[in-house]
Write an enzyme that holds these catalytic residues in place. Structure first.
Site, mmCIF file in Angstrom:
data_model
loop_
_atom_site.group_PDB
_atom_site.id
_atom_site.type_symbol
_atom_site.label_atom_id
_atom_site.label_comp_id
_atom_site.label_asym_id
_atom_site.label_seq_id
_atom_site.Cartn_x
_atom_site.Cartn_y
_atom_site.Cartn_z
ATOM 1 N N GLU A 27 32.260 40.468 47.114
ATOM 2 C CA GLU A 27 31.854 41.664 47.882
ATOM 3 C C GLU A 27 30.382 42.187 48.147
ATOM 4 O O GLU A 27 30.211 42.428 49.142
ATOM 5 C CB GLU A 27 32.703 42.923 47.307
ATOM 6 C CG GLU A 27 32.942 44.145 48.095
ATOM 7 C CD GLU A 27 31.897 45.191 47.825
ATOM 8 O OE1 GLU A 27 31.686 46.152 48.732
ATOM 9 O OE2 GLU A 27 31.130 45.123 46.863
ATOM 10 N N GLU A 28 29.951 42.116 46.916
ATOM 11 C CA GLU A 28 28.484 42.716 46.663
ATOM 12 C C GLU A 28 27.463 42.180 47.902
ATOM 13 O O GLU A 28 26.413 42.668 47.950
ATOM 14 C CB GLU A 28 28.042 42.794 45.319
ATOM 15 C CG GLU A 28 28.741 43.532 44.357
ATOM 16 C CD GLU A 28 28.545 45.050 44.551
ATOM 17 O OE1 GLU A 28 27.934 45.538 45.648
ATOM 18 O OE2 GLU A 28 29.347 45.972 43.641
ATOM 19 N N HIS B 77 25.229 49.604 40.203
ATOM 20 C CA HIS B 77 24.161 48.374 40.271
ATOM 21 C C HIS B 77 23.307 48.517 39.346
ATOM 22 O O HIS B 77 22.177 47.844 39.547
ATOM 23 C CB HIS B 77 23.606 48.109 41.805
ATOM 24 C CG HIS B 77 24.742 48.304 43.012
ATOM 25 N ND1 HIS B 77 24.551 48.094 44.069
ATOM 26 C CD2 HIS B 77 26.076 47.980 42.792
ATOM 27 C CE1 HIS B 77 25.363 47.795 44.924
ATOM 28 N NE2 HIS B 77 26.482 47.868 44.040
ATOM 29 N N HIS C 68 37.315 44.522 44.035
ATOM 30 C CA HIS C 68 36.525 43.493 43.864
ATOM 31 C C HIS C 68 36.076 42.999 42.575
ATOM 32 O O HIS C 68 35.910 43.898 41.607
ATOM 33 C CB HIS C 68 35.272 43.451 44.750
ATOM 34 C CG HIS C 68 34.275 44.436 44.560
ATOM 35 N ND1 HIS C 68 32.978 44.160 43.665
ATOM 36 C CD2 HIS C 68 33.860 45.729 44.786
ATOM 37 C CE1 HIS C 68 32.389 45.255 43.794
ATOM 38 N NE2 HIS C 68 32.761 46.058 44.374
ATOM 39 N N ASP D 218 31.887 49.300 38.563
ATOM 40 C CA ASP D 218 31.637 48.834 40.109
ATOM 41 C C ASP D 218 32.012 47.223 39.750
ATOM 42 O O ASP D 218 30.890 46.640 39.353
ATOM 43 C CB ASP D 218 30.355 49.289 40.888
ATOM 44 C CG ASP D 218 30.373 48.290 42.087
ATOM 45 O OD1 ASP D 218 31.434 48.106 42.486
ATOM 46 O OD2 ASP D 218 29.297 48.441 42.800
ATOM 47 N N ASP E 104 37.314 51.328 45.120
ATOM 48 C CA ASP E 104 35.935 50.628 45.036
ATOM 49 C C ASP E 104 34.844 51.792 45.134
ATOM 50 O O ASP E 104 33.886 51.760 45.752
ATOM 51 C CB ASP E 104 35.682 49.515 45.754
ATOM 52 C CG ASP E 104 34.187 49.044 45.767
ATOM 53 O OD1 ASP E 104 33.767 49.017 44.648
ATOM 54 O OD2 ASP E 104 33.615 48.349 46.827
HETATM 55 ZN ZN LIG Z 1 31.765 47.872 44.730
#
Ligand SMILES: [Zn+2]
Length: 467
Positions: free
Chosen positions: A327-328, A426, A282, A294, A355
């Site tokens: 995506e998130e 994140h 993503h 990520d 991912d």
């Molecule tokens: Zn991800």
């Protein structure tokens, strides 16, 4: 009667066929196996993925859905696909409600005043400029919150202290993440003023982990944030001494609809160009780091794998690299793609999404009712020197493939070592220096072998419409 009986019989046979997902794939010829091994070894020596990732993190950086970074990411992706010589480069619109982070601050007001490190959870409302002050009510787990009496929660700030366990496959994430995704709705329904959870992360850095949350309908919306792991420990120590009052200020807010794009690059198949193998990662990320792990890594790994395949002999099927949008914030790009392509679902032969960071791939799964599939054994043999084991017949394919899997598409899971993934996930620490170029190249080698082999082999990988 007979007619009815036959109809039922035919239907049940159809039902059984419909839910059977054993492969109808042939095996690769000896020369194809030899060629796949050449591709594997070439990919292992290539630094292409690392240079793509360096480019994305340096020239674009954070790419939260709906931000200027998202827009720049889309432009970057189209340009990079073209630079790499993909045969077809295009984008498809993905529309969603934008969210802005704003200011985020928290302080312990009493008994021992000090600031703590928090971040707003994606989609959370703010507290208003004046902020919120309230006593903490502590729960060890999300389940404990669900069982609590409303009277114990009303007017307070809910704190859930469950600490996610560290494993290679990230298996504790599912349990831990409920506090983030559903905590605000449960706490809001019981009359809480806000919720501040321990971050869903396995590190001991004083950095909070963001991530998406959702409000259930007809439940009062309350602000939701996460604090760093050391701050959760600090709060627990204070709670041992008595009640704790917290002050919270967040100016996060929902915004207007925004249109981003899934960006797609294709290496056209030589014999069956209409049949596609879907790989990708993503393109969006959270805003705190540069989205290296990520999911810049997944973007770079799959772009590089397709490019390395294109440099050699053309595969029979098309290799479609999809860089998924948004995506998130709830697989918005993946859902839009599945909706737009549902009539061609049977031409989506199989696929895999990268991912889960940039750690080495240690195992692979496939989706079949058979534990024994000859092509799987062949793949296992080619991948063995990379340290990859044959896994199980239970692939999920990666989050952005879930909507396609729900329509029946076969998937593979090329499983990365995620031991350290949730240290960075994140956070502001998700940056390029955390990526090992050797591990990244190993990922590219696995994706190259996988995508080439499944694009080349005759027959298919079943169609699973059981969902
Ligand atoms: Zn991800």
């Amino acid at each position: 009667m007979i007619k009815k009986f036959l109809t039922t019989e035919v239907m049940s046979v159809f039902f059984i066929l419909g839910t059977t997902v054993s492969f109808a794939a042939d095996t690769l010829s000896e020369s194809e196996v030899k060629y796949a091994k050449i591709l594997r070894d070439k990919a292992l020596k290539s630094d292409l993925a690392y240079s793509i990732l360096e480019s994305l993190t340096t020239e674009v950086g954070p790419r939260m859905a709906g931000t200027p970074g998202d827009e720049r990411g889309v432009i970057w992706a189209e340009k990079k696909f073209k630079e790499l010589g993909f045969d077809k480069v295009y984008k498809e619109p993905v529309t969603f409600d934008r969210w802005t982070r704003g200011i985020e601050q928290a302080e312990i007001i009493s008994p021992f005043p000090q600031n703590i490190m928090i971040t707003a959870l994606g989609n959370s409302i703010g507290t208003g400029e004046e902020g919120i002050r309230a006593p903490i009510v502590h729960f060890e787990t999300f389940d404990d919150l669900t069982k609590a009496e409303a009277g114990d929660v009303k007017g307070k700030i809910v704190f859930i202290s469950y600490k996610m366990g560290k494993t290679r496959d990230g298996s504790d994430y599912g349990k831990a993440v409920q506090a983030r995704s559903k905590g605000a709705s449960v706490a809001g329904e019981k009359g809480a003023k806000a919720i501040v959870i321990r971050s869903i992360g396995t590190d001991s850095d004083r950095l909070p982990h963001t991530g998406n949350m959702n409000y259930l309908e007809n439940v009062p919306k309350i602000p939701a944030a996460a604090m760093s792991n050391p701050d959760a420990d600090l709060l627990l120590n204070m709670l041992k001494r008595g009640s704790v009052e917290l002050g919270l200020k967040m100016t996060s807010s929902p915004g207007k609809p925004y249109t981003s794009y899934n960006v797609i690059g294709e290496i056209k198949g030589s014999e069956k160009p209409e049949e596609v193998i879907v790989i990708g990662g993503h393109l969006d990320s959270w805003d705190l780091g540069t989205g290296a792990v990520d999911d810049g890594a997944g973007v770079a790994i799959t772009m590089a794998a397709a490019k390395l395949i294109a440099e050699g002999k053309r595969p029979k099927r098309t290799i479609r690299v999809v860089l998924w949008a948004a995506e998130e914030i709830g697989l918005i790009g993946a859902r839009a793609y599945a909706k737009a392509h549902k009539d061609e679902i049977k031409q989506h032969i199989t696929g895999a999404e990268s991912d889960f960071g940039a750690g080495p791939i240690w195992s692979f799964d496939w989706s079949s009712t058979n534990e024994e599939e000859p092509i799987v054994d062949q793949l296992a043999d080619i991948l063995k020197p990379l340290g990859v084991e044959k896994g199980k017949a239970k692939a999920t394919g990666g989050p952005d493939l879930w909507p396609l899997r729900a329509l029946g598409m076969s998937t593979f899971s090329l499983r990365q070592d995620g031991t350290d993934y949730f240290d960075l996930h994140h956070t502001a620490n998700d940056t390029l220096d955390k990526v090992d170029p050797i591990h990244l190249a190993q990922n590219v080698a696995v994706y190259t072998v996988f995508a080439y082999s499944v694009a080349q082999v005759d027959g298919d990988f079943g169609f699973d419409n059981k969902y």
